[in-house]
Design an enzyme around this catalytic site. Sequence first.
Site, PDB file in Angstrom:
ATOM      1  N   ARG A  16       0.831  -1.210   0.000  1.00  0.00           N
ATOM      2  CA  ARG A  16       0.000   0.000   0.000  1.00  0.00           C
ATOM      3  C   ARG A  16       0.867   1.262   0.000  1.00  0.00           C
ATOM      4  NH1 ARG A  16      -0.908   4.953   2.205  1.00  0.00           N
ATOM      5  NH2 ARG A  16      -0.337   4.100   4.242  1.00  0.00           N
ATOM      6  N   ASP A  17       1.521   1.526   1.114  1.00  0.00           N
ATOM      7  CA  ASP A  17       2.298   2.756   1.239  1.00  0.00           C
ATOM      8  C   ASP A  17       3.460   2.781   0.252  1.00  0.00           C
ATOM      9  OD1 ASP A  17       3.102   5.185   2.194  1.00  0.00           O
ATOM     10  OD2 ASP A  17       3.701   4.499   4.169  1.00  0.00           O
ATOM     11  N   HIS A 206       6.870   4.373  12.610  1.00  0.00           N
ATOM     12  CA  HIS A 206       6.859   4.399  11.143  1.00  0.00           C
ATOM     13  C   HIS A 206       7.846   5.480  10.687  1.00  0.00           C
ATOM     14  CE1 HIS A 206       4.419   4.185   7.229  1.00  0.00           C
ATOM     15  NE2 HIS A 206       5.273   5.175   7.030  1.00  0.00           N
ATOM     16  N   HIS A 208      10.475   7.202   7.707  1.00  0.00           N
ATOM     17  CA  HIS A 208      10.942   7.362   6.330  1.00  0.00           C
ATOM     18  C   HIS A 208      12.441   7.647   6.368  1.00  0.00           C
ATOM     19  CE1 HIS A 208       7.083   7.762   3.914  1.00  0.00           C
ATOM     20  NE2 HIS A 208       6.686   7.505   5.146  1.00  0.00           N
ATOM     21  N   CYS A 239       5.115   9.768   0.612  1.00  0.00           N
ATOM     22  CA  CYS A 239       3.767  10.319   0.672  1.00  0.00           C
ATOM     23  C   CYS A 239       3.545  11.330  -0.452  1.00  0.00           C
ATOM     24  CB  CYS A 239       3.530  10.994   2.020  1.00  0.00           C
ATOM     25  SG  CYS A 239       1.894  11.721   2.174  1.00  0.00           S
ATOM     26  N   ASN A 248       9.879   4.730   2.453  1.00  0.00           N
ATOM     27  CA  ASN A 248       9.889   4.197   3.806  1.00  0.00           C
ATOM     28  C   ASN A 248      11.201   3.453   4.047  1.00  0.00           C
ATOM     29  OD1 ASN A 248       6.853   4.482   4.656  1.00  0.00           O
ATOM     30  ND2 ASN A 248       6.821   3.656   2.585  1.00  0.00           N
TER      31      ASN A 248
END
Length: 299
Positions: A16-17, A206, A208, A239, A248
């Site tokens: 997804r991300d 989370h 990056h 993002c 990420n």
Amino acid sequence: MLSLPKKVTIIEVGPRDGLQNEKQLVATEDKLQFIEGLQQAGVEEMELTSFVSPKWVPQMADSKEIVAGTKKVGRQFVLTPNERGINSAREAGADALAVFVGVSDSFNKKNINKSTAESMETLKPLIQKLKEDGVFVRACISTAFYCPFEGAVKPEDTIRLCRQFVDWGVAELSVADTIGMANPAESYGLFQQLKEAFPDTLITAHFHDTRKMALANIFAALQAGVDRFDTSAGGLGGCPFAPGATGNVATEDVVNMLHRMDIKTGIDLDLLAKAIEKIESHVSNPINTGIYTLYKNRS
């Protein structure tokens, strides 16, 4: 003496991300093969897709097919931005949902055209209904450290927002360094406060890797008691609403670091590399994370 957990849970967010901002459309079948490869490597928690408007995120237009085509292993999240997304996800059979909001008003408005307070007002009854239905809810907290438009975010603002979600009964908080500006001291400080404030809530970090400090920030979070991390195979992602936010932190680099410290993850690095191979030819840029590059050279 270092205080480190014996086991860490990796939540794989690559499908997804990792793919949401990929300009080259990836076929549903290729996504499913990627997901299957990740499962074979031992990944038991994964963010599969998001139920968002295809107009805004075309890459996620096949969310129903992804949920239907994925073997049910462990906990599988889907991202849902609003009531329509939640209803669509539930109809598709998803039983673990993620909602999201930015601590920063500016980021939130760029992302979903609402202030943070407006988003929270909208989310409260939706979360309460999901909890009544027995759905696992994770709250993704964006711009927990820095905002691309407002700069530094105060820790107390992040904690205040997290407290609202905890009061509503969410099972997990995924707290994000959305643009990769946090440093290890800030990581330790915020996560230590979060672990102390919410001992009965799952706390996930989370990061990056914009400034190549993600691994250092993870190490700091480990010492603060965090044992859950969102990572993306191949370091994919970024993002679309956060200027300058690169991928990420790479799952394979995190798993390698943890294994070298004798921290178990349940993930096989060789099989993980094979899963990355499945998706590499379908994305725009070559994957050159540290451990994956070593794997390719060895092969």
